[in-house]
Every structure is written in C-alpha cells, then in structure tokens.
Motif scaffolding. Structure first.
Motif, PDB file in Angstrom:
ATOM      1  N   PRO A  53     104.594 -48.380  35.701  1.00 14.32           N
ATOM      2  CA  PRO A  53     103.319 -47.711  35.394  1.00 14.32           C
ATOM      3  C   PRO A  53     102.384 -47.661  36.615  1.00 14.32           C
ATOM      4  N   TYR A  54     102.662 -48.494  37.622  1.00 10.45           N
ATOM      5  CA  TYR A  54     101.829 -48.534  38.829  1.00 10.45           C
ATOM      6  C   TYR A  54     102.283 -47.541  39.902  1.00 10.45           C
ATOM      7  N   LYS A  55     103.261 -46.697  39.580  1.00 13.66           N
ATOM      8  CA  LYS A  55     103.864 -45.808  40.574  1.00 13.66           C
ATOM      9  C   LYS A  55     102.833 -44.999  41.354  1.00 13.66           C
ATOM     10  N   ASP A  56     101.857 -44.441  40.711  1.00 14.47           N
ATOM     11  CA  ASP A  56     100.884 -43.597  41.395  1.00 14.47           C
ATOM     12  C   ASP A  56      99.647 -44.372  41.845  1.00 14.47           C
ATOM     13  N   SER A  57      99.661 -45.682  41.632  1.00 18.12           N
ATOM     14  CA  SER A  57      98.497 -46.497  41.970  1.00 18.12           C
ATOM     15  C   SER A  57      98.680 -47.316  43.246  1.00 18.12           C
ATOM     16  N   LEU A  62     108.873 -53.681  43.619  1.00 21.18           N
ATOM     17  CA  LEU A  62     109.067 -53.823  42.176  1.00 21.18           C
ATOM     18  C   LEU A  62     107.920 -54.630  41.571  1.00 21.18           C
ATOM     19  N   ASP A  63     107.446 -54.214  40.415  1.00 22.64           N
ATOM     20  CA  ASP A  63     106.382 -54.956  39.750  1.00 22.64           C
ATOM     21  C   ASP A  63     106.935 -56.210  39.070  1.00 22.64           C
ATOM     22  N   GLY A  64     106.091 -56.926  38.349  1.00 27.21           N
ATOM     23  CA  GLY A  64     106.509 -58.178  37.719  1.00 27.21           C
ATOM     24  C   GLY A  64     107.584 -58.026  36.671  1.00 27.21           C
ATOM     25  N   VAL A  69     107.732 -49.561  41.767  1.00 27.60           N
ATOM     26  CA  VAL A  69     106.377 -49.080  42.030  1.00 27.60           C
ATOM     27  C   VAL A  69     106.384 -48.035  43.134  1.00 27.60           C
ATOM     28  N   SER A  70     107.124 -48.317  44.215  1.00 25.03           N
ATOM     29  CA  SER A  70     107.153 -47.442  45.385  1.00 25.03           C
ATOM     30  C   SER A  70     108.471 -47.632  46.118  1.00 25.03           C
TER      31      SER A  70
END
Length: 250
Positions: free
Chosen positions: A32-36, A238-240, A245-246
C-alpha cells in the motif's frame, strides 16, 4: 493489409502482456506504500561498505509518518537481504535509546551499508556538523551550524571592550570546536568557546529551535562488506508484511 495490421496489433498486445507479467514477477505483492515511498540508487555498488548507500524518500504528498524500521532491503540477484533498524532522534556518542525511524512528508533516509561512526543510526540536525570533526562520515554531514559570531552575540555576553575575543571569534569556522591556542584570550572568551562552540553546546542552545531537525536520517546497516552489486542489480524495498514498496534497477 488488414490481416497484416491485425498481426501487428496482436504482436503489440503480446509484448504488452509479457511486460506486465515480467513486472508482476519483479514486484510480487505490491505494498500500500508503493506510491508513498521511493528507493533511489545514490552510491549503491561501491566496494567500500562505508561508502555504499541508497536513499529512501517519503513522498511530499504523504499525510502520515511512514515507519520504515523493520522494513527490508533485498537483492533479487544475489539474495542479499537486510532489515532497516531503529535510530536515535538526537544523536550522541556511545550507547543511546533508539526509536522506530519514521519519515514525515518529504523526508529521506540515507541507508549506509557500513557501520555508524556514532554507534547507531540517527536523525540529522542543525548541530550535527560538529560530529564529523573527529569522525569520518560518507557522504559528509551538512554544516548548517550557527556561525560562531552569531553564537557570541546571542550567548557570549562578551564585553565590547574585549577586542581580542571580538577579533578572534569571527575568523572561526562553523561546526568546529576550537583547537588552536587560546591562552592569550580572556577567561570570559575562553569560557564562551568551550561552552558554546561544540556539539553539546550547540544542542543546548538550539535544540528547541523550530527547524532544529532537517528532515534527513542516517541509517546504518552495520555490515562489514558491501551488499549491492555494482551493476546488473535489482534491489527491492519490502514493507513489514513483505510486500514490495519500491524497486531499484541498475
């Protein structure tokens, strides 16, 4: 000609599908943080771990802090994998309390593969330039400390008649403790120099200033060897939950 046009259109569609499949394979499950949050190369691929670093930047459009401690950087080529640690909000030498690193809107974290000269990751601030006088940081820390002349005007209480002090202080460099001989200066001047022109003194005087922190973290992975290949590398952030993420490719 109509048949040829249909064939060409079919080939383009097939190529598009292949690209989509390749991207899906590369990214895996998207966070969900891909664009953040964005991962950038900076100095990845250096053979010296202390000079190898990537950057993680939070979008200026984010409305909530993004906690990156516990996230993971991994190479899909070599399999190298490392977790992002916590850091010190106010850096000090030696042991100190660490907190989760959270990026506010537009903030960034420089993620260095090597070891921290201070023993931990940390948030940069107005006074942090003092810390590289006796330690090596790569890249160099920003030197945004208040000028010695301004510090004397605000905190020195030096009489205008003290000509030697008023001539000596303006020649000093910012973010540097005085190491030259000061025996010919007044006791009041020497007291000002030792009390105020240091990291500790700068933090005491400016730690509550509105823009004391500059929006940059220094994150250290504490590795003795480099992690990322100098070419043909793919690094994923990678997020938690292990979601992508990127992706950085070079």
């Amino acid at each position: 000609r109509e048949i040829e046009s249909d064939v060409a259109a079919g080939k383009r569609e097939l190529e598009s599908i292949k690209k989509e499949v390749a991207q899906a394979k590369l990214w895996g499950t998207v966070s969900p943080y891909k664009d953040s949050v964005r991962l950038s190369k900076m100095s990845a691929g250096q053979t010296d771990a202390n000079k190898e670093y990537v950057s993680i930047t939070s979008s200026a459009r984010t409305t909530e802090p993004v906690v990156i401690s516990g996230w993971t950087l991994e190479s899909t080529v070599s399999g190298a994998r490392v977790q992002i640690p916590g850091g010190a909000r106010l850096p000090r030498y030696g042991s100190q309390a660490l907190i989760p690193i959270a990026l506010e809107s537009g903030e960034s974290a420089l993620v260095v593969t090597g070891e921290s000269p201070l023993g931990s990751s940390f948030h940069e601030n107005t006074c942090v330039g003092y810390l590289d006088q006796y330690q090596n940081f790569s890249p160099a820390l920003s030197h945004q400390c208040p000028r010695p002349k301004e510090e004397m005007a605000s905190f020195g209480n030096i009489p205008l008649s003290d000509d030697s002090c008023h001539e000596f202080v303006p020649r000093l460099s910012s973010c540097r403790q005085v190491t030259s001989d000061t025996s010919d200066l007044s006791s009041a001047c020497r007291a000002f120099l030792s009390t105020n022109l240091s990291y500790t003194g700068c933090v005491k005087n400016h730690g509550t200033d509105p823009f004391f922190y500059n929006g940059k973290w220094r994150v250290y992975l504490e590795r003795g060897n480099d992690l990322w290949r100098n070419e043909r590398e793919i690094i994923r952030l990678l997020d938690g939950d292990g979601k992508t993420v990127s992706v950085l490719q070079y």
